[in-house]
Design a protein around this motif. Sequence first.
Motif, PDB file in Angstrom:
ATOM      1  N   PHE A   1      49.306  65.002  11.758  1.00  0.00           N
ATOM      2  CA  PHE A   1      48.173  64.085  11.708  1.00  0.00           C
ATOM      3  C   PHE A   1      47.554  64.171  10.308  1.00  0.00           C
ATOM      4  N   VAL A   2      47.448  63.041   9.615  1.00  0.00           N
ATOM      5  CA  VAL A   2      46.950  63.025   8.242  1.00  0.00           C
ATOM      6  C   VAL A   2      45.701  62.154   8.160  1.00  0.00           C
ATOM      7  N   ARG A   3      44.633  62.711   7.578  1.00  0.00           N
ATOM      8  CA  ARG A   3      43.372  61.973   7.477  1.00  0.00           C
ATOM      9  C   ARG A   3      43.478  60.781   6.545  1.00  0.00           C
TER      10      ARG A   3
ATOM     11  N   ILE B   1      46.061  60.098  18.793  1.00  0.00           N
ATOM     12  CA  ILE B   1      45.158  61.023  19.489  1.00  0.00           C
ATOM     13  C   ILE B   1      44.670  60.394  20.796  1.00  0.00           C
ATOM     14  N   LYS B   2      44.359  59.105  20.755  1.00  0.00           N
ATOM     15  CA  LYS B   2      43.909  58.409  21.969  1.00  0.00           C
ATOM     16  C   LYS B   2      45.021  58.369  23.017  1.00  0.00           C
ATOM     17  N   GLU B   3      46.251  58.107  22.580  1.00  0.00           N
ATOM     18  CA  GLU B   3      47.377  58.049  23.514  1.00  0.00           C
ATOM     19  C   GLU B   3      47.588  59.393  24.190  1.00  0.00           C
ATOM     20  N   PHE B   4      47.462  60.454  23.441  1.00  0.00           N
ATOM     21  CA  PHE B   4      47.681  61.788  24.005  1.00  0.00           C
ATOM     22  C   PHE B   4      46.516  62.232  24.892  1.00  0.00           C
ATOM     23  N   THR B   5      45.302  62.057  24.404  1.00  0.00           N
ATOM     24  CA  THR B   5      44.136  62.653  25.072  1.00  0.00           C
ATOM     25  C   THR B   5      43.377  61.695  25.985  1.00  0.00           C
ATOM     26  N   GLY B   6      43.507  60.394  25.728  1.00  0.00           N
ATOM     27  CA  GLY B   6      42.746  59.412  26.491  1.00  0.00           C
ATOM     28  C   GLY B   6      41.385  59.104  25.901  1.00  0.00           C
ATOM     29  N   PHE B   7      41.041  59.746  24.787  1.00  0.00           N
ATOM     30  CA  PHE B   7      39.726  59.551  24.173  1.00  0.00           C
ATOM     31  C   PHE B   7      39.869  58.796  22.865  1.00  0.00           C
ATOM     32  N   ASP B   8      39.042  57.748  22.695  1.00  0.00           N
ATOM     33  CA  ASP B   8      39.110  56.914  21.498  1.00  0.00           C
ATOM     34  C   ASP B   8      38.216  57.504  20.406  1.00  0.00           C
ATOM     35  N   LEU B   9      38.774  58.413  19.636  1.00  0.00           N
ATOM     36  CA  LEU B   9      38.008  59.084  18.588  1.00  0.00           C
ATOM     37  C   LEU B   9      37.647  58.125  17.455  1.00  0.00           C
ATOM     38  N   ARG B  10      38.528  57.158  17.165  1.00  0.00           N
ATOM     39  CA  ARG B  10      38.227  56.181  16.124  1.00  0.00           C
ATOM     40  C   ARG B  10      36.982  55.372  16.484  1.00  0.00           C
ATOM     41  N   ASN B  11      36.890  54.951  17.714  1.00  0.00           N
ATOM     42  CA  ASN B  11      35.723  54.188  18.160  1.00  0.00           C
ATOM     43  C   ASN B  11      34.473  55.063  18.139  1.00  0.00           C
ATOM     44  N   TRP B  12      34.610  56.328  18.515  1.00  0.00           N
ATOM     45  CA  TRP B  12      33.453  57.227  18.496  1.00  0.00           C
ATOM     46  C   TRP B  12      32.924  57.373  17.075  1.00  0.00           C
ATOM     47  N   LEU B  13      33.824  57.557  16.122  1.00  0.00           N
ATOM     48  CA  LEU B  13      33.409  57.696  14.727  1.00  0.00           C
ATOM     49  C   LEU B  13      32.740  56.428  14.210  1.00  0.00           C
ATOM     50  N   ASN B  14      33.293  55.290  14.579  1.00  0.00           N
ATOM     51  CA  ASN B  14      32.696  54.018  14.141  1.00  0.00           C
ATOM     52  C   ASN B  14      31.267  53.873  14.647  1.00  0.00           C
ATOM     53  N   GLU B  15      31.036  54.341  15.863  1.00  0.00           N
ATOM     54  CA  GLU B  15      29.715  54.167  16.476  1.00  0.00           C
ATOM     55  C   GLU B  15      28.718  55.255  16.078  1.00  0.00           C
ATOM     56  N   ASN B  16      29.206  56.435  15.698  1.00  0.00           N
ATOM     57  CA  ASN B  16      28.294  57.568  15.519  1.00  0.00           C
ATOM     58  C   ASN B  16      28.275  58.194  14.130  1.00  0.00           C
ATOM     59  N   ALA B  17      29.368  58.101  13.395  1.00  0.00           N
ATOM     60  CA  ALA B  17      29.473  58.824  12.123  1.00  0.00           C
ATOM     61  C   ALA B  17      29.119  57.933  10.943  1.00  0.00           C
ATOM     62  N   GLN B  18      27.831  57.714  10.754  1.00  0.00           N
ATOM     63  CA  GLN B  18      27.365  56.961   9.584  1.00  0.00           C
ATOM     64  C   GLN B  18      26.959  57.976   8.507  1.00  0.00           C
TER      65      GLN B  18
ATOM     66  N   CYS C   1      49.140  58.610   9.992  1.00  0.00           N
ATOM     67  CA  CYS C   1      48.116  58.623   8.953  1.00  0.00           C
ATOM     68  C   CYS C   1      46.942  57.721   9.328  1.00  0.00           C
ATOM     69  N   ALA C   2      45.738  58.160   8.942  1.00  0.00           N
ATOM     70  CA  ALA C   2      44.513  57.356   9.052  1.00  0.00           C
ATOM     71  C   ALA C   2      44.360  56.784  10.467  1.00  0.00           C
ATOM     72  N   ASP C   3      44.217  55.466  10.598  1.00  0.00           N
ATOM     73  CA  ASP C   3      43.959  54.873  11.914  1.00  0.00           C
ATOM     74  C   ASP C   3      45.097  55.101  12.895  1.00  0.00           C
ATOM     75  N   ASP C   4      46.346  55.165  12.394  1.00  0.00           N
ATOM     76  CA  ASP C   4      47.471  55.468  13.276  1.00  0.00           C
ATOM     77  C   ASP C   4      47.330  56.864  13.882  1.00  0.00           C
ATOM     78  N   CYS C   5      46.712  57.746  13.123  1.00  0.00           N
ATOM     79  CA  CYS C   5      46.442  59.099  13.615  1.00  0.00           C
ATOM     80  C   CYS C   5      45.516  59.048  14.828  1.00  0.00           C
ATOM     81  N   TYR C   6      44.435  58.274  14.725  1.00  0.00           N
ATOM     82  CA  TYR C   6      43.472  58.179  15.828  1.00  0.00           C
ATOM     83  C   TYR C   6      44.075  57.461  17.040  1.00  0.00           C
ATOM     84  N   LYS C   7      44.957  56.498  16.787  1.00  0.00           N
ATOM     85  CA  LYS C   7      45.643  55.822  17.900  1.00  0.00           C
ATOM     86  C   LYS C   7      46.499  56.813  18.674  1.00  0.00           C
TER      87      LYS C   7
END
Length: 298
Positions: A224-226, A257-274, A249-255
């Motif tokens: 997984f690459v940031r 992670i979501k497939e494996f864990t069921g949690f949308d980390l990309r969406n969480w970051l978009n909503e919370n990590a300003q 890499c990047a967004d593909d990494c978060y996709k």
Amino acid sequence: MKHSKEEYIGIFREQADKIFADLLKSKLTLNNKASEMNKRIKSFREIEFSKILQLAKSEKWNTEILLDELLLLTYSSYIVMLEFRNDIWQYEYMSFARRIGELWEPFCKLPFYYPINKLNLIEPPEFSIIQQKIQSDANNFIDTLNLDDKIKHELKQKYEIPWTMVDSGGINLNLDLHFEQNEIHYNCDFKSGFSSNEKGNTNRLLLVASIFNYLGKNEKQIIFVRQKESENNHYLQTLKNSKYWTVYCADDCYKAIKEFTGFDLRNWLNENAQWQDDISEEFRKHLEQNDLLKYLTW
């Protein structure tokens, strides 16, 4: 117990103020003061982390609610850790870029520790056990050859020579994350990015992956690459083009992670990590003046 992001940041800043005042009185070096600040904030976060877990258990939170709270706590602690480290010892580009990468890995691992989908964390095997299996398989194969016993013995002796050059204790198969899902063992490494000094790490990753590959088709290796793929150098391409590693890499990494864990980390970051809005004005000005804001990208 639940807090907003602003409340969590306020709680950590209040705690960090006390630590900062204490460190000002000490005769520690800047490096040791910065290390101690991070250590104490992390310790405070772990206490709050345990409180959340206890409350979640007593109130029977679902996994997504629990993860949301743990991520919010962790992100808020990162904001304050970065701010106060800079107050003690101002960041320059290498130290800041490295620190952002160091924080990213444990953050991304939280959905694996508290997954919505079914998966199990596992321990990697000991290399010494794999070594014994490889040697045993080779010796058994030599025994099947239509050769006299003397030649078989000589073959086994010659086969042992390269093993005497291998320090089994020096080959560590531990990566950043190991988990099992649908009878597949996933062996994962997290990297902020690949730069010019990654030759040694790249060679190690190829060696470790080749050993896992020997164990069979139920072993899969993932990196997984940031950073975006285009922002990395040829060492990443070396791993990607090998037969051993799958690279996200990047967004593909978060996709992934979501497939494996069921949690949308990309969406969480978009909503919370300003990041730029959440850090203090003083810290933001320092980052702007030193062209460091660009590293606040997850």
